[in-house]
Design an enzyme around this catalytic site. Sequence first.
Site, PDB file in Angstrom:
ATOM      1  CE1 TYR A 150      -3.642   2.580   0.683  1.00 55.17           C
ATOM      2  CE2 TYR A 150      -2.274   3.329   2.506  1.00 55.17           C
ATOM      3  CZ  TYR A 150      -3.355   3.522   1.663  1.00 55.17           C
ATOM      4  OH  TYR A 150      -4.138   4.651   1.798  1.00 55.17           O
ATOM      5  CG  ASP A 245       5.668   3.667   0.814  1.00 55.98           C
ATOM      6  OD1 ASP A 245       5.993   4.339   1.817  1.00 55.98           O
ATOM      7  OD2 ASP A 245       4.487   3.537   0.431  1.00 55.98           O
ATOM      8  CE  LYS A 273       0.925   5.070   8.349  1.00 54.42           C
ATOM      9  NZ  LYS A 273       0.920   4.323   7.103  1.00 54.42           N
TER      10      LYS A 273
HETATM   11  C1  LIG Z   1       0.317   4.859   5.716  1.00 52.70           C
HETATM   12  C2  LIG Z   1       1.067   4.590   4.475  1.00 52.70           C
HETATM   13  C3  LIG Z   1       1.027   5.453   3.367  1.00 52.70           C
HETATM   14  C4  LIG Z   1       0.097   6.622   3.291  1.00 52.70           C
HETATM   15  O1  LIG Z   1       0.358   7.591   4.261  1.00 52.70           O
HETATM   16  P1  LIG Z   1      -0.832   8.575   4.701  1.00 52.70           P
HETATM   17  O2  LIG Z   1      -0.156   9.512   5.639  1.00 52.70           O
HETATM   18  O3  LIG Z   1      -1.892   7.732   5.301  1.00 52.70           O
HETATM   19  O4  LIG Z   1      -1.291   9.269   3.464  1.00 52.70           O
HETATM   20  C5  LIG Z   1       1.858   5.190   2.299  1.00 52.70           C
HETATM   21  N1  LIG Z   1       2.677   4.134   2.313  1.00 52.70           N
HETATM   22  C6  LIG Z   1       2.737   3.275   3.345  1.00 52.70           C
HETATM   23  C7  LIG Z   1       3.700   2.134   3.309  1.00 52.70           C
HETATM   24  C8  LIG Z   1       1.914   3.468   4.449  1.00 52.70           C
HETATM   25  O5  LIG Z   1       1.949   2.575   5.446  1.00 52.70           O
END
Ligand SMILES: *Cc1c(COP(=O)(O)O)cnc(C)c1O
Length: 436
Positions: A150, A245, A273
């Site tokens: 994701y 990511d 995060k």
């Molecule tokens: C949470 C998350 C996102 C998106 O971040 P948001 O601050 O919710 O937009 C993208 N990549 C990964 C791996 C994530 O866990």
Amino acid sequence: MDLKTKDSTARSAELWQRAQTLLPGGVSSPVRAFGAVGGQPRFLSHGVGGRCVDVDGNDFIDFVQSWGPLILGHAHPAIVAAVEAALQRGLTFGAPCEDELRLAQLMVDSYPGVERVRFTSSGTEATMSAIRLARGVTGRSRLVKFSGCYHGHSDGLLVAAGSGAITLGQPSSAGVPPEVAELTSVLPLDDEAALVSLFAERGDEIAAVILEPIPANNGLLLQRKKWLEKLRALTCEHGAMLIFDEVISGFRVARGGAAELYGIEPDLVTFGKIVGGGMPCGAFAGPAAHFEHLAPLGPVYQAGTLSGNPLAMAAGARTLEYLIENDAWNVLNESARSLCAKIETRAAQHDWPFRIVRCGSVFWMCLGTRTAPRTAEAIDDGAAEVYSKIHAHCLANGVYLAPSAYEVGFVSMAHTPEELGHAAHVIGDALEEAFR
Ligand SMILES: *Cc1c(COP(=O)(O)O)cnc(C)c1O
């Protein structure tokens, strides 16, 4: 353990009713609606360390920790003080502020290959912008992602694999135009042959491959280092950028994230995060040469009114400093190890189809199989049903788990051995009930 539980949920019920009339589905982000586990979401009123408290006064040992940002736990005094001090100076300026440099410096000093950092307000913006930069640098359009990873909710990432041998993706959400989805190819994780064949077929079209090097949004699908190395080699060979990511794994699994853990350096990395310390924040980063292409230096446009927000910068910088000062990754690893060991010891006394997958302080209860899956496709279909029982038992007994079988849990620096021991006990009981 002085945990207040099984009191009334009347106030949450009342607010939940009202929420339906104001917010679509009652929430600001879908998973919060408990659709995957059933039951009624609790409205949270406050948090202290490893615990959160709902509006009816029930306590929970919290393993959601706001889905990862709260690596120091709720309302950590050092972070609260840093944000309060920043608050007194003003909420936002829309101009450079010194704490941006403090946070960027910490990231540059920590992450392999990072020389420049651009801040955003969310992880979604970070991945979306990193992809645009990769396309701008390479002059190519195709994006490759993996099923089971994701990367936020931008159009080109809400894409599922096309049918059969077709390498063009299909929208996985209404509202995403097929023309946009077609620019994304979706491959299974852990599949070297699929990678090799896509690169052989379309290698010169591929701007970037994006992945969670430690996929933690669809279970915890730990990858083989060899496979990651193959991916690194293929992207290099074909002039495509590799984007890690690390919105979850960055500063979570190690100071240098998955790149440090696996010894593999991506071309671009995205954060979110933890780097905001609980405030809205994301970032994409990498070598200076790539960032020569980004506005205002170059033609790739990207911007944000609240990007580099002073409160987020202060919270993020203080969080990273605290982690570094307190040997956090060893502490976290040990806390999570002991939690998981206790649960597994209990499980070992039975014949449950269950195991815990863990990487540092990220853990996932894998249901239906004792083999840790490496792909989304290998996860047992029946997991969700068993998990809803576990979730309900835990919620009623003071342990707050993610409301989905496919979400991971997070141990924070604030969880005490006593809290972890108690949680292991409650989770053990929940498993016993679910597998009865
Ligand atoms: C949470 C998350 C996102 C998106 O971040 P948001 O601050 O919710 O937009 C993208 N990549 C990964 C791996 C994530 O866990």
